[in-house]
Design an enzyme around this catalytic site. Structure first.
Site, PDB file in Angstrom:
ATOM      1  N   GLU A 245      48.762  42.718  45.795  1.00 52.45           N
ATOM      2  CA  GLU A 245      48.576  43.972  45.439  1.00 52.45           C
ATOM      3  C   GLU A 245      47.556  44.563  45.191  1.00 52.45           C
ATOM      4  OE1 GLU A 245      51.355  46.230  45.535  1.00 52.45           O
ATOM      5  OE2 GLU A 245      52.398  44.300  45.387  1.00 52.45           O
ATOM      6  N   CYS A 279      44.014  51.695  41.133  1.00 51.65           N
ATOM      7  CA  CYS A 279      44.094  51.529  42.399  1.00 51.65           C
ATOM      8  C   CYS A 279      45.053  52.486  43.276  1.00 51.65           C
ATOM      9  CB  CYS A 279      45.230  49.727  42.437  1.00 51.65           C
ATOM     10  SG  CYS A 279      47.352  50.808  41.836  1.00 51.65           S
TER      11      CYS A 279
HETATM   12  P1  NAD Z   1      39.520  40.678  41.658  1.00 53.43           P
HETATM   13  O1  NAD Z   1      40.068  40.264  42.771  1.00 53.43           O
HETATM   14  O2  NAD Z   1      37.966  40.680  41.098  1.00 53.43           O
HETATM   15  O3  NAD Z   1      40.195  39.444  40.134  1.00 53.43           O
HETATM   16  C1  NAD Z   1      41.087  39.926  40.172  1.00 53.43           C
HETATM   17  C2  NAD Z   1      42.562  38.344  39.789  1.00 53.43           C
HETATM   18  O4  NAD Z   1      41.959  36.870  40.524  1.00 53.43           O
HETATM   19  C3  NAD Z   1      42.003  38.281  38.264  1.00 53.43           C
HETATM   20  O5  NAD Z   1      42.794  37.383  37.157  1.00 53.43           O
HETATM   21  C4  NAD Z   1      40.583  37.041  38.728  1.00 53.43           C
HETATM   22  O6  NAD Z   1      40.046  35.859  37.397  1.00 53.43           O
HETATM   23  C5  NAD Z   1      41.630  36.314  39.750  1.00 53.43           C
HETATM   24  N1  NAD Z   1      40.772  35.533  40.816  1.00 53.43           N
HETATM   25  C6  NAD Z   1      39.119  35.509  40.585  1.00 53.43           C
HETATM   26  N2  NAD Z   1      39.363  34.774  41.492  1.00 53.43           N
HETATM   27  C7  NAD Z   1      40.242  33.765  41.905  1.00 53.43           C
HETATM   28  C8  NAD Z   1      40.219  33.023  43.264  1.00 53.43           C
HETATM   29  N3  NAD Z   1      39.642  32.774  43.757  1.00 53.43           N
HETATM   30  N4  NAD Z   1      41.637  33.034  43.191  1.00 53.43           N
HETATM   31  C9  NAD Z   1      42.526  32.939  42.074  1.00 53.43           C
HETATM   32  N5  NAD Z   1      42.226  34.034  41.769  1.00 53.43           N
HETATM   33  C10 NAD Z   1      41.162  34.167  41.903  1.00 53.43           C
HETATM   34  O7  NAD Z   1      39.919  41.909  40.687  1.00 53.43           O
HETATM   35  P2  NAD Z   1      39.516  43.028  39.893  1.00 53.43           P
HETATM   36  O8  NAD Z   1      38.407  43.664  39.540  1.00 53.43           O
HETATM   37  O9  NAD Z   1      40.270  42.383  38.481  1.00 53.43           O
HETATM   38  O10 NAD Z   1      40.694  44.057  39.644  1.00 53.43           O
HETATM   39  C11 NAD Z   1      40.542  45.622  40.592  1.00 53.43           C
HETATM   40  C12 NAD Z   1      41.157  45.402  42.092  1.00 53.43           C
HETATM   41  O11 NAD Z   1      42.507  45.194  41.434  1.00 53.43           O
HETATM   42  C13 NAD Z   1      40.554  46.869  42.559  1.00 53.43           C
HETATM   43  O12 NAD Z   1      40.164  46.404  44.229  1.00 53.43           O
HETATM   44  C14 NAD Z   1      42.357  47.298  42.592  1.00 53.43           C
HETATM   45  O13 NAD Z   1      42.166  48.869  43.703  1.00 53.43           O
HETATM   46  C15 NAD Z   1      43.251  46.295  42.692  1.00 53.43           C
HETATM   47  N6  NAD Z   1      44.553  46.945  42.045  1.00 53.43           N
HETATM   48  C16 NAD Z   1      45.404  47.276  43.060  1.00 53.43           C
HETATM   49  C17 NAD Z   1      46.282  47.250  42.058  1.00 53.43           C
HETATM   50  C18 NAD Z   1      47.809  47.406  42.795  1.00 53.43           C
HETATM   51  O14 NAD Z   1      49.215  47.132  42.122  1.00 53.43           O
HETATM   52  N7  NAD Z   1      47.640  47.273  44.341  1.00 53.43           N
HETATM   53  C19 NAD Z   1      46.762  47.582  40.853  1.00 53.43           C
HETATM   54  C20 NAD Z   1      45.324  47.102  39.774  1.00 53.43           C
HETATM   55  C21 NAD Z   1      44.420  46.492  40.722  1.00 53.43           C
END
Ligand code: NAD
Length: 510
Positions: A245, A279
């Site tokens: 997502e 998002c």
């Molecule tokens: P991010 O991708 O930086 O981090 C998300 C999660 O992934 C965190 O828990 C982080 O610690 C973890 N992570 C980081 N590197 C990783 C790796 N290599 N392997 C596995 N896990 C890892 O995102 P963010 O900055 O926390 O969130 C913002 C983003 O999330 C925005 O792009 C937003 O649009 C998106 N988002 C999407 C939805 C949806 O339902 N489509 C909902 C909310 C947020």
């Protein structure tokens, strides 16, 4: 200034992270980053506990998880305090989108899951001597990795669905908002969920990556496209199913016949709630030129009335961490330097200590600007004037993202026609952002906004393997298609084929 900074050195060599409140910059606390060893141990405990949990009836799992609702109701102020401290969001947003939505999701799945996950018995269209049963079997251990923008709800929602489906869950919430993760752990403990069925891991990307590689049976990931790609690659290598997502760049289309007052209110709410860190935030507007001036004026007036703050009554909070503030500033500066006009906002709020960026409205924007192409995830609303609805649609679809969209018109049929033509995972007519919160509607993006869906029947069943069980009904000693083969059988089969697929009666009953 950083909201997540390295914490005190540990004799054990374990990394620690120090967290600050993004609105006040006050120190909150530190967390320890859990290692690959911790991750393996958590997955192992979850694996041991899962069969006993899966053996319970779905309704019984629902009864256990529902015990979280009175706890949420009784302790809502305390939960809101924790969420507000680590995100800076207004209390109203924490209450509605985190606590209220959590109560609704738990009750919804506890009530509906028994029906959605019940065996489906189907009669077979061709093999009339067999019967088919589809059984929704749990996958085993599900790893859930979540972001910081709605730290409680985005973690609890997939967790509840995965648990209802009979899985054990290992949750790794964002390092930016770990304390909401701890609330989930406390909440689920209060339900007397059997030990081990839910495991919480605190840490950053390293812990998340270790979870993806820890032998889980599915990864449910919510976060950015950049990280989602890495998670998807690792899941591909490990042959583990995943839902991703990811981010969005949601378009809003304002038709000439829209109710401009409602559309302007919707634009302001869709762009600035949670300081644009949603998002499904409205990230770009295409307004038909006949109404562009009137619409823009309303949007600017309403935006100028928004109150930013860190306490008391306010509408718009801070960026939840510095990385986001940098992206927002970069997008606005890029737009300004390429000729966009800043109608309001356009700078960091000089009156507040935290990571506040003023709600910003831009016009004179083009698709050459980052603010129209990349996810901003902040309080910025670029408005583009277009010739007609067809041009709006073409520009809305000119994006690598496809998460959500919203369309504003008084003509419902036109609204539905445009909705079907927008390339997005979901779309709302004359409202905005509802799709994730509408628990029964499957939610997930197309294009780079993701793979797979949460919510709805599809989302819940996505935490299962649909096992086909085909049972012979009559127990004949031999089957026509078994050995021995013969020319006579071949001739008969050819005749049968001609009848089944070549005659009206055959087509009718097959
Ligand atoms: P991010 O991708 O930086 O981090 C998300 C999660 O992934 C965190 O828990 C982080 O610690 C973890 N992570 C980081 N590197 C990783 C790796 N290599 N392997 C596995 N896990 C890892 O995102 P963010 O900055 O926390 O969130 C913002 C983003 O999330 C925005 O792009 C937003 O649009 C998106 N988002 C999407 C939805 C949806 O339902 N489509 C909902 C909310 C947020």
């Amino acid at each position: 200034m950083a909201i997540v900074e390295p914490g005190a050195e540990q004799a054990s060599g374990r990394r620690r992270l120090r967290l600050r409140n993004p609105a006040t910059l006050e120190l909150i606390d530190e967390i320890e980053v859990q290692t690959a060893g911790d991750v393996r141990a958590a997955v192992e405990s979850a694996r041991k506990a899962q069969p006993e949990w899966a053996a319970l009836k779905v309704a019984e799992r629902g009864r256990i998880l529902s015990r979280a609702i009175p706890v949420l109701l009784a302790r809502q102020e305390e939960f809101v305090d924790v969420i507000v401290r680590e995100t800076g969001k207004p209390r109203a947003e924490a209450l509605v989108v985190e606590i209220m939505a959590a109560c609704d999701a738990i009750q919804f799945w506890a009530k509906r899951a028994p029906r959605i996950l019940a065996d489906r018995k189907l009669s077979m269209h061709l093999m009339k001597t067999k019967k088919l049963c589809i059984a929704y079997r749990p996958l085993g251990v599900v790893g859930i990795i979540t972001p910081w923008n709605f730290p409680l709800m985005l973690a609890l929602n997939p967790t509840i669905q995965a648990l209802m489906a009979g899985n054990a869950v290992v949750l790794k919430p964002s390092e930016v908002t770990p304390f909401s993760g701890l609330l989930i752990q406390e909440l689920l403990r209060s339900t007397r969920l059997p030990d081990g069925v839910f495991q919480l891991l605190l840490g950053d990307g390293e812990t998340g990556a270790a979870l993806v590689d820890a032998g889980v049976n599915k990864i449910s990931f919510t976060g950015s496209v950049r990280t989602g790609r890495k998670v998807g690659e690792a899941c591909g290598r490990n042959l583990v199913p995943c839902t991703l997502e990811l981010g969005g760049k949601d378009p809003m289309i304002v038709c000439a016949d829209a109710d401009l007052e409602r559309a302007a209110n919707g634009a302001v709410f869709g762009a600035f709630s949670n300081a644009g860190q949603i998002c499904v935030s409205t990230e770009r507007v295409y307004v038909v030129e006949e109404v562009a001036d009137a619409f823009t004026q309303k949007v600017v007036e309403k935006t100028a009335m928004l109150r930013q703050g860190a306490s008391g009554e306010f509408d718009v909070g801070p960026m939840i961490w510095p990385t986001q503030l940098e992206i927002v500033s970069r997008h606005v500066e890029d737009a300004r330097s390429r000729g966009a006009t800043v109608l309001t906002g356009g700078r960091r709020n000089p009156e507040l200590p935290g990571l506040f960026y003023e709600p910003t409205v831009l016009t004179g924007v083009t698709h050459e600007m980052a603010v129209m192409r990349e996810e901003t995830f902040g309080p910025v609303l670029p408005i583009m004037r277009v010739r007609d609805e067809e041009e709006a649609l073409r520009l809305a679809n000119d994006s690598r993202y496809g998460l959500n969209a919203n369309i504003w018109t008084r003509d419902r049929r036109k609204g539905e026609r445009l909705a079907r033509a927008v390339q997005s995972g979901s779309v709302v007519v004359n409202d905005c952002m509802l799709t994730y919160g509408a628990t029964e509607s499957p939610f997930g993006g197309v294009k780079e906004s993701g793979i797979g869906q949460v919510n709805g029947e599809t989302g819940l069943r996505g935490f299962c393997h649909a096992q086909s069980i085909i049972i012979d009904r009559f127990g004949a000693k031999n089957e026509f298609l078994w050995y021995p083969y013969s020319t006579k059988k071949l001739v008969w089969l050819q005749r049968a084929m001609r009848w089944v697929w070549g005659t009206p009666l055959g087509r009718l009953i097959s």
